[in-house]
Design an enzyme around this catalytic site. Sequence first.
Site, PDB file in Angstrom:
ATOM      1  N   CYS A 204      -8.307  10.817  -0.655  1.00 21.01           N
ATOM      2  CA  CYS A 204      -7.359   9.700  -0.591  1.00 21.01           C
ATOM      3  C   CYS A 204      -6.379   9.814   0.572  1.00 21.01           C
ATOM      4  O   CYS A 204      -5.568   8.899   0.784  1.00 21.01           O
ATOM      5  CB  CYS A 204      -6.589   9.603  -1.899  1.00 21.01           C
ATOM      6  SG  CYS A 204      -7.664   9.599  -3.343  1.00 21.01           S
ATOM      7  N   HIS A 351       2.734   7.420  -2.081  1.00 28.95           N
ATOM      8  CA  HIS A 351       1.327   7.494  -2.458  1.00 28.95           C
ATOM      9  C   HIS A 351       1.117   7.122  -3.917  1.00 28.95           C
ATOM     10  O   HIS A 351       0.020   6.694  -4.292  1.00 28.95           O
ATOM     11  CB  HIS A 351       0.789   8.911  -2.206  1.00 28.95           C
ATOM     12  CG  HIS A 351      -0.642   9.087  -2.617  1.00 28.95           C
ATOM     13  ND1 HIS A 351      -1.692   8.508  -1.930  1.00 28.95           N
ATOM     14  CD2 HIS A 351      -1.206   9.756  -3.667  1.00 28.95           C
ATOM     15  CE1 HIS A 351      -2.830   8.819  -2.520  1.00 28.95           C
ATOM     16  NE2 HIS A 351      -2.570   9.576  -3.579  1.00 28.95           N
ATOM     17  N   GLU A 363       5.636  13.501  -6.606  1.00 23.67           N
ATOM     18  CA  GLU A 363       6.023  12.879  -5.345  1.00 23.67           C
ATOM     19  C   GLU A 363       7.482  12.445  -5.382  1.00 23.67           C
ATOM     20  O   GLU A 363       8.219  12.608  -4.397  1.00 23.67           O
ATOM     21  CB  GLU A 363       5.129  11.681  -5.031  1.00 23.67           C
ATOM     22  CG  GLU A 363       5.442  11.065  -3.677  1.00 23.67           C
ATOM     23  CD  GLU A 363       4.518   9.918  -3.308  1.00 23.67           C
ATOM     24  OE1 GLU A 363       4.588   9.453  -2.162  1.00 23.67           O
ATOM     25  OE2 GLU A 363       3.727   9.488  -4.186  1.00 23.67           O
ATOM     26  N   LYS A 386       0.552   0.214  -4.491  1.00 19.75           N
ATOM     27  CA  LYS A 386      -0.686   0.262  -5.278  1.00 19.75           C
ATOM     28  C   LYS A 386      -0.597  -0.583  -6.542  1.00 19.75           C
ATOM     29  O   LYS A 386      -1.621  -0.879  -7.157  1.00 19.75           O
ATOM     30  CB  LYS A 386      -1.038   1.717  -5.622  1.00 19.75           C
ATOM     31  CG  LYS A 386      -1.509   2.528  -4.423  1.00 19.75           C
ATOM     32  CD  LYS A 386      -1.934   3.925  -4.828  1.00 19.75           C
ATOM     33  CE  LYS A 386      -2.488   4.707  -3.640  1.00 19.75           C
ATOM     34  NZ  LYS A 386      -1.437   5.103  -2.680  1.00 19.75           N
ATOM     35  N   HIS A 391      -5.801   1.407  -6.020  1.00 26.26           N
ATOM     36  CA  HIS A 391      -5.934   2.595  -5.169  1.00 26.26           C
ATOM     37  C   HIS A 391      -7.195   2.466  -4.326  1.00 26.26           C
ATOM     38  O   HIS A 391      -8.315   2.515  -4.847  1.00 26.26           O
ATOM     39  CB  HIS A 391      -5.991   3.841  -6.040  1.00 26.26           C
ATOM     40  CG  HIS A 391      -5.920   5.126  -5.274  1.00 26.26           C
ATOM     41  ND1 HIS A 391      -5.769   5.185  -3.900  1.00 26.26           N
ATOM     42  CD2 HIS A 391      -5.992   6.432  -5.687  1.00 26.26           C
ATOM     43  CE1 HIS A 391      -5.747   6.440  -3.506  1.00 26.26           C
ATOM     44  NE2 HIS A 391      -5.882   7.217  -4.570  1.00 26.26           N
ATOM     45  N   PHE A 451      -7.356  14.399  -3.447  1.00 23.31           N
ATOM     46  CA  PHE A 451      -7.938  15.435  -4.294  1.00 23.31           C
ATOM     47  C   PHE A 451      -8.174  16.691  -3.462  1.00 23.31           C
ATOM     48  O   PHE A 451      -8.545  16.631  -2.294  1.00 23.31           O
ATOM     49  CB  PHE A 451      -9.274  14.966  -4.870  1.00 23.31           C
ATOM     50  CG  PHE A 451      -9.138  14.065  -6.079  1.00 23.31           C
ATOM     51  CD1 PHE A 451      -7.916  13.604  -6.503  1.00 23.31           C
ATOM     52  CD2 PHE A 451     -10.272  13.676  -6.780  1.00 23.31           C
ATOM     53  CE1 PHE A 451      -7.802  12.778  -7.613  1.00 23.31           C
ATOM     54  CE2 PHE A 451     -10.176  12.842  -7.890  1.00 23.31           C
ATOM     55  CZ  PHE A 451      -8.941  12.397  -8.306  1.00 23.31           C
TER      56      PHE A 451
END
Length: 465
Positions: A204, A351, A363, A386, A391, A451
């Site tokens: 991502c 994110h 975050e 998002k 996403h 990831f």
Amino acid sequence: MEALRRITRRPIRRRFLSSQAFDPPPAAPRRRVVVTGLGMVTPLGCGVGETWRRLVDERCGVRALTPADLRMDGFDEATVMHTYDQLTAKVAAIVPCGKGEGKFDEEQWLQSKDHRSTSRFIAYALCSTEEALRDANWLPTEPEKKERTGVSIGGGIGSISDILDAAQLICDKRLRRLSPFFIPRILINMASGHGPNHAAVTACATGAHSIGDATRMIQFGDADVMVAGGTESSIDALSIAGFCRSRALATKYNLLPQVSSRPFDCDRDGFVIGEGSGVMVLEELNHAKERGAKIYAEVRGYGMSGDAYHITQPHIDGKGAILAMTRALEQVLLHLFSGLHPNQVDYINAHATSTPLAGDAAEANAIKSVFSDHATSGALALSSTKGATGHLLGAAGSVEAIFSVLAICHGIAPPTLNLLNPDPVFHDGYLPLSTSKKMQIRAALSNSFGFGGTNASLLFACPPT
């Protein structure tokens, strides 16, 4: 043999023509990088203008998933319906297709004779790239200008649907019918393979890494212009099933698709899988000025880190995110500094994916750690887009980088949709935006975390005077 052994046992004597070392390399000139073109295909629409308008108008690109969306053309109807029933997530953020304004034209980009080797994720990249190049008015014909132009477009997954169709041919004992374009259709680097190219694959964070790497190529003098971004098309049976099995997707709001993606909200239960592409044209500042290019923003920093804490979730204190953001702000590259203090950043595109585990909260903690009182003062605008786009995986970083650039250009910080009950990590004036906010934005930071603990932050600032 004995003679050979004696030779090999002898010490090697290195002979140098001169004992004097070379002089140090000459100091590299300062090469600043600016954004001169933008292109997008997103669940909000095809094109930058349509996507941005719908984003700031607080519209949502998430809808109910249908059996036809699974792209199982090689399977019988009973198998398709059984597969659909087995999926726990029934929502997705899908690019609108058709002939009208703001629609992705499948006939032009996927079904024409020239695009037989083109899978959907490549087509999204090509469509975005064409818009970005035309926006930048960079369509060179001279060989030397083409040779100074490069491409850095990555993807997270590639074309899983093509792999599924090919596997079905094996099961049906019809392998001779496999398309000769099968390999080119699934290779991630083929999105950028239509020019001098580089292709990052970092889950991502792919889109952000692609833009950051392209920036460095210009700074190091490898190119004067770079086409950079990310692309993804993972709305298919196998991709959705895989994310369902890892319990990463939102499942609680299958009957209310438009509220299913809810970053930073206490009632979040997973991300909504999306698709699309974001591409920007990056250019060396003097090169852009000399040809009279329109300049959207300057790339002032690019930070990376790897926390290697867990396959899918970050450490709760957000160490990886802290490192990436700090390095973007304090970046030293060819003796270049971002030149910005954290208090000078006006907007952060987070994110935050709407996952219930550590992601969103980690975050938020990381941002508060880096920006301290600036975050709690209310002066720093924060949002995750998002909620509107879902996403976009490998395309998320580049699409959200474009949103950050547009926030600077238009003086509007976009909202976080569906933020009704903020996570307890937010308090004392530290809160994400739930509606669009008109404000002066001179510097914006865009975060992307993937990831495997791979993290990237991009720092943009208003165009140089």
